[in-house]
Design a protein around this motif. Structure first.
Motif, PDB file in Angstrom:
ATOM      1  N   GLY A  69     -12.591   0.428  -3.310  1.00 32.68           N
ATOM      2  CA  GLY A  69     -14.217   0.233  -3.433  1.00 32.68           C
ATOM      3  C   GLY A  69     -14.699  -0.297  -2.176  1.00 32.68           C
ATOM      4  O   GLY A  69     -15.827   0.439  -1.656  1.00 32.68           O
ATOM      5  N   ILE A  70     -14.235  -1.137  -1.728  1.00 31.66           N
ATOM      6  CA  ILE A  70     -14.752  -1.867  -0.577  1.00 31.66           C
ATOM      7  C   ILE A  70     -14.535  -1.012   0.564  1.00 31.66           C
ATOM      8  O   ILE A  70     -15.420  -0.830   1.703  1.00 31.66           O
ATOM      9  N   ALA A  71     -13.400  -0.331   0.783  1.00 28.84           N
ATOM     10  CA  ALA A  71     -12.881   0.478   1.905  1.00 28.84           C
ATOM     11  C   ALA A  71     -13.890   1.563   1.926  1.00 28.84           C
ATOM     12  O   ALA A  71     -14.227   2.125   3.048  1.00 28.84           O
ATOM     13  N   GLY A  72     -14.180   2.200   0.766  1.00 36.37           N
ATOM     14  CA  GLY A  72     -14.990   3.402   0.757  1.00 36.37           C
ATOM     15  C   GLY A  72     -16.419   3.218   0.790  1.00 36.37           C
ATOM     16  O   GLY A  72     -17.312   4.335   0.663  1.00 36.37           O
ATOM     17  N   THR A  73     -17.022   1.931   0.810  1.00 38.10           N
ATOM     18  CA  THR A  73     -18.610   1.758   0.939  1.00 38.10           C
ATOM     19  C   THR A  73     -19.162   1.547   2.190  1.00 38.10           C
ATOM     20  O   THR A  73     -18.323   0.560   3.009  1.00 38.10           O
ATOM     21  N   GLU A  74     -19.858   2.447   2.461  1.00 36.86           N
ATOM     22  CA  GLU A  74     -20.774   2.192   3.695  1.00 36.86           C
ATOM     23  C   GLU A  74     -21.884   1.827   3.379  1.00 36.86           C
ATOM     24  O   GLU A  74     -22.775   1.845   2.678  1.00 36.86           O
ATOM     25  N   GLY A  75     -22.364   0.781   4.669  1.00 35.91           N
ATOM     26  CA  GLY A  75     -23.840   0.129   4.258  1.00 35.91           C
ATOM     27  C   GLY A  75     -23.753  -1.085   3.471  1.00 35.91           C
ATOM     28  O   GLY A  75     -22.819  -1.957   3.375  1.00 35.91           O
ATOM     29  N   PRO A  76     -24.869  -1.558   2.599  1.00 35.85           N
ATOM     30  CA  PRO A  76     -24.520  -2.844   1.997  1.00 35.85           C
ATOM     31  C   PRO A  76     -23.593  -2.924   1.034  1.00 35.85           C
ATOM     32  O   PRO A  76     -23.406  -1.897   0.369  1.00 35.85           O
ATOM     33  N   LEU A  77     -22.824  -3.939   0.876  1.00 36.05           N
ATOM     34  CA  LEU A  77     -21.876  -4.097  -0.179  1.00 36.05           C
ATOM     35  C   LEU A  77     -22.099  -4.926  -1.315  1.00 36.05           C
ATOM     36  O   LEU A  77     -22.513  -6.073  -1.325  1.00 36.05           O
ATOM     37  N   GLY A  78     -22.100  -4.323  -2.336  1.00 38.82           N
ATOM     38  CA  GLY A  78     -22.502  -5.026  -3.507  1.00 38.82           C
ATOM     39  C   GLY A  78     -21.523  -4.446  -4.663  1.00 38.82           C
ATOM     40  O   GLY A  78     -20.847  -3.412  -4.598  1.00 38.82           O
ATOM     41  N   PRO A  79     -21.581  -5.373  -6.036  1.00 39.40           N
ATOM     42  CA  PRO A  79     -20.706  -4.623  -7.122  1.00 39.40           C
ATOM     43  C   PRO A  79     -20.940  -3.245  -7.525  1.00 39.40           C
ATOM     44  O   PRO A  79     -19.903  -2.640  -7.578  1.00 39.40           O
ATOM     45  N   MET A  80     -22.049  -2.895  -7.583  1.00 31.18           N
ATOM     46  CA  MET A  80     -22.164  -1.382  -8.030  1.00 31.18           C
ATOM     47  C   MET A  80     -21.759  -0.653  -6.640  1.00 31.18           C
ATOM     48  O   MET A  80     -21.486   0.659  -7.092  1.00 31.18           O
ATOM     49  N   GLU A  81     -21.886  -0.854  -5.562  1.00 29.47           N
ATOM     50  CA  GLU A  81     -21.437   0.117  -4.438  1.00 29.47           C
ATOM     51  C   GLU A  81     -19.937   0.063  -4.343  1.00 29.47           C
ATOM     52  O   GLU A  81     -19.364   1.181  -4.173  1.00 29.47           O
TER      53      GLU A  81
END
Length: 523
Positions: A283-295
């Motif tokens: 999930g962290i690797a695939g998130t671009e921009g702000p990092l939060g639980p929902m992202e």
């Protein structure tokens, strides 16, 4: 073909045939053939090509291995893991340990309920792991596999759809965001709409409350009562007349006498821990921009993480056996036995996916949704959407498919007639989709709950249906109250009150099953 009344025929034939004949493979095959012929308008070659295309899409999707293949891998590997744990003596050691901790049937029935609430992030994980972990405990206390599978299934999707930090929440919020943006709804984000719809998801609430009441009060009615009576009085936990159940360790495999509780607990903890770590990492690797639980939740892949966790658990269990000088041949036989124990379940799951794929191409959802009569009193729209979502989800066996189809339609109707009904109708669609998926033998959650709990799919479906109908009836009446009062609190209170009355009546008419008396001297 154009969506029509005939679109309803394949799912209805499949479901009726499965319940009537209890031959799920033949029923699924019949539904696939019938649906394909309808799609191809009777052209056999076109129908065959269509089925092959649907099946191929379940193996390779957009040039990548499809998610369904990872799920099948998890199913087969869980069979291997169960066999390894059995050979290690971990099952017997865990059962002996449980006797000293879980002392009553009520406590044992609460174990899968608690696990279902704790495992709130993925329905497949909850169904498979919750059932496998709970099974030695419920078996020890003579709780039927039918009761176990009901408790597991009723605390999987109903819990996940209510939790605002699950993967489902991310998907639903994203879907609602698109709908609200497309309709120009100001001052309301998709996530806010989801949060507001949670107390209006009456079926998820009543289903979860009924599961807790069933565990605490030891309720057993309908076909479930026969299974519970056989378990309590005869020690027969499942109907063996239809052959071995999925996931059952081969008792011909010799279990080690030096088994320990850790032989079961450590693989389960590794499975859970590795799955969670991988899910967060992906999930962290695939998130671009702000990092939060929902992202993170929106960009993770729980199924891939679950496969990695299952492989790690199998390696740990196998390594432990080798360190204790278990013969490699025994390990190989255990692995083969584990795969064999899950083969039928894997075939059923794959055919159910093919059936759902074929049915979705017939346009059943669009046809049923098109029957909505906007001339009805707006106050009845929530209960009508609940019924529509229930039927569509039951027919196609997909919650997400129902979400994607009906949420936009619900928004359009509400905004055209009464904008205050927007969120209540969202809640009604979510609740109906969960109910339909909960009761459909085509649903992967239903199938995985049966696999994890070690019971035949048809037995799980038939015994669970009366319980689900009770919860759905209470939810439907709650939606009527919600529609007329526009109050979520009034809707919840009405649904819970109806459920409480139903539970009281069922408890009075279905008294607790007593154990058979011990034979006296000379008998």
């Amino acid at each position: 073909m154009e969506p029509s009344l005939l679109s309803l025929l394949p799912p209805l034939v499949t479901i009726v045939c499965a319940i009537a004949t209890r031959r799920i493979l033949i029923s699924l095959a019949l539904g696939i053939v019938l649906g394909a012929l309808l799609y191809a308008e009777g052209n056999v070659l076109t129908a065959a090509g269509f089925v092959l295309d649907v099946a191929a899409g379940l193996v390779i999707d957009d040039g990548m291995v499809a998610e369904e293949m990872y799920i099948l891998g998890v199913v087969l590997l869980l069979g291997v893991l169960t066999s390894f744990i059995h050979v290690s003596g971990g099952l017997a050691a865990f059962a002996a340990w449980v006797v000293t901790r879980v002392r009553t049937r009520v406590q044992a029935q609460l174990v899968p309920v608690v696990l279902g609430i704790v495992i709130f992030f993925d329905d497949a994980f909850s169904s498979l792991v919750g059932g496998n972990v709970s099974r030695p405990i419920t078996d020890q206390h003579r709780i039927s596999r039918a009761k176990l599978s009901y408790l597991v299934d009723s605390t999987a999707a109903p819990v996940i759809v209510l939790v605002p930090i699950s993967g489902w929440a991310a998907f639903i919020a994203a879907t609602m965001t698109g709908i609200l943006d497309a309709n120009g709804v100001p001052g309301l984000s998709g996530y806010q709409a989801f949060l507001q719809s949670v107390p209006m998801n009456l079926y998820a609430i009543t289903a979860l409350l009924l599961a807790v009441a069933t565990a605490v009060l030891s309720l057993a009615f309908g076909p479930m009562r026969r299974h519970e009576r056989a378990a309590i009085q005869e020690g027969v936990l499942f109907d063996s007349s239809r052959g071995p159940v999925p996931g059952e360790a081969d008792r011909n495999l010799q279990a080690r006498a030096d088994g320990r509780v850790g032989d079961l607990l450590w693989p389960v903890l590794v499975l859970t821990g590795v799955t969670l770590v991988c899910a967060v990492w992906i999930g962290i690797a695939g998130t671009e921009g702000p990092l939060g639980p929902m992202e993170v939740l929106a960009n993770t892949d729980v199924i891939v993480s679950l496969l990695i966790g299952t492989v790690a658990a199998c390696l740990l269990a196998a390594g432990t056996l080798l360190l204790r000088r278990t013969p490699v041949g025994t390990l190989g036989r255990a692995a083969l036995s584990g795969v064999r124990s899950m083969l039928v379940a894997a075939v059923v799951l794959f055919l159910a996916w093919v059936t759902a794929g074929v049915i979705s191409e017939l346009g059943i959802g669009e046809y049923v949704a098109g029957l909505v009569d906007q001339a009805l009193p707006p106050a009845l729209l929530p209960v009508l959407l609940f019924a529509l979502a229930s039927f569509i989800s039951f027919s196609i066996g997909s919650t997400f498919g129902t979400f994607g189809l009906l949420l936009p339609i619900a928004a359009e109707i509400a905004l055209a007639l009464d904008p205050t009904l927007l969120v209540p109708m969202f809640g009604a669609v979510l609740g109906g989709a969960i109910f339909g998926d909960h009761t459909s033998p085509l649903s992967d959650t239903t199938i995985l709950s049966a696999i994890g709990s070690g019971i035949h799919l048809v037995d799980h479906t038939v015994t669970q249906l009366p319980f689900a109908l009770v919860a759905a009836t209470a939810a439907a009446l709650g939606y009527v109250v919600l529609g007329f009062t526009a109050s979520a609190a009034a809707g919840v209170l009405a649904a819970v009150a109806v459920l409480a009355v139903a539970v009281a009546i069922l408890r009075a008419r279905s008294p607790r099953i007593e154990a058979a008396p011990e034979p006296g001297p000379g008998n």
